[in-house]
Design an enzyme around this catalytic site. Sequence first.
Site, PDB file in Angstrom:
ATOM      1  CD  GLU A 328      -2.443   1.259   2.762  1.00  0.00           C
ATOM      2  OE1 GLU A 328      -3.431   2.006   2.887  1.00  0.00           O
ATOM      3  OE2 GLU A 328      -1.992   0.556   3.694  1.00  0.00           O
ATOM      4  CG  HIS A 329       1.356   3.588   2.781  1.00  0.00           C
ATOM      5  ND1 HIS A 329       0.555   2.887   3.660  1.00  0.00           N
ATOM      6  CD2 HIS A 329       0.660   4.693   2.425  1.00  0.00           C
ATOM      7  CE1 HIS A 329      -0.582   3.551   3.832  1.00  0.00           C
ATOM      8  NE2 HIS A 329      -0.536   4.642   3.088  1.00  0.00           N
TER       9      HIS A 329
END
Length: 433
Positions: A328-329
Amino acid sequence: MLRIITQQADVRAELQRICDRTQDEQLLHKEATVREVLQAVKRQGNKAVLHYTDEFDNQILKPEELRITGSDLDAAYQQVSKELLEAIRLACNQIETFHRQRVPKSWVHFGDDDVVLGKRYTPVDCAGLYIPGGRGVYPSTVLMNAIPAKVAGVPRVVMVTPPRPQKAIHPAVLVAAQEAGVQEIYRVGGAQAIAALAYGTETIPKVDVITGLGNIYVTLAKKLVYGTVGIDCLAGPSEVLIIADETANAIHVAADLLAQAEHDPMAAAILLTTDGALAKNVQVAVERQLVDHPRRLDTEKAIAHYGLIVIVESLEAAAELSNDFAPEHLALEIADPWELLPQIRHAGAIFLGHSTPEAVGHYLAGPSHTLPTSGSARHACALGVETFVKHSSIIQYSQTALQKVAGAIDVLATAEGLPSHTDSIRRRIQQEE
């Protein structure tokens, strides 16, 4: 404690275990519960919404209490600090500036023989935003969902969020909604809120698109109503993967890992580094920063179960492992992040350099922090203006152009056994002749 392993271990299997952490053994039971809620709300409207709000949130509401009133909103402004209001407004400006660059433009091309082709982009009529309220207060999530919808030109934006004790909604959430242009706010959460947005009730309008993050019941509800309405993505617990070299600051890296772990006991925090000394220093720094952490219990659980440090042979190897995980990040805390960037194929959001913590993106850099998780960054994207826009093809043929392609269409339609397709062309050509 945050574990350290080397690339010689079965790293991919361990990363896959972390990626699959949302595959609960009780998922089928939870899905059955969600299906029951969805059907009840579809049939009974407000009655079912109020019943499940009592059952799941321990809040007894009357139908007229579902919608937040103007006086509630006025009171919220009196309860937030001047500093918080200014920060919300700064974030609004930053987020809007970014998304205004992403508005798709309709286009038309005029070709030979008066053939006209194009695309026309239009916003959905109504968007529904789900803002979680279980573990914390998330005015930033309001901004990250509402502002792209308004920039896209959605004429009606509504928001649902679970009621807190005494039926309250946190004032920061209400103020953020007002600043972002949300017109309607309803105090309802869980699967029943998703059902209300998908099917409509006597009070809550049926929407075209539902966005926002929630627990497993909310995620399952979004999955099950997809098709009846559009959705942004099926997001799970938060995750960060950091690629770091010897130039990284161990204290900063530790803080960045904990910034994800503190979200949820199922959040994932992973470090891939070429520097063994950094790995050990980060492990120590994490333990020190946890000592007086206000959310220590949940954060420790996340670190213990879904935290990991991997010592890799090279930055190229780290990039490949990152692509497998599709985080996601992704933070590139290395000397030259732009050099490694072309090797990154799958990530929700990418943070470059030592001075770009994920928290910048979470609050006000501009891009939405509603991002794909659990490996779905391999095919999914961040929420944006495009989430609230659909496009229609524009096609116009002149009689001359139609005559030129009539033969090819005839052959194709005949091959597919669709005689009326052929007839629709022939009759026009014969009429002209």
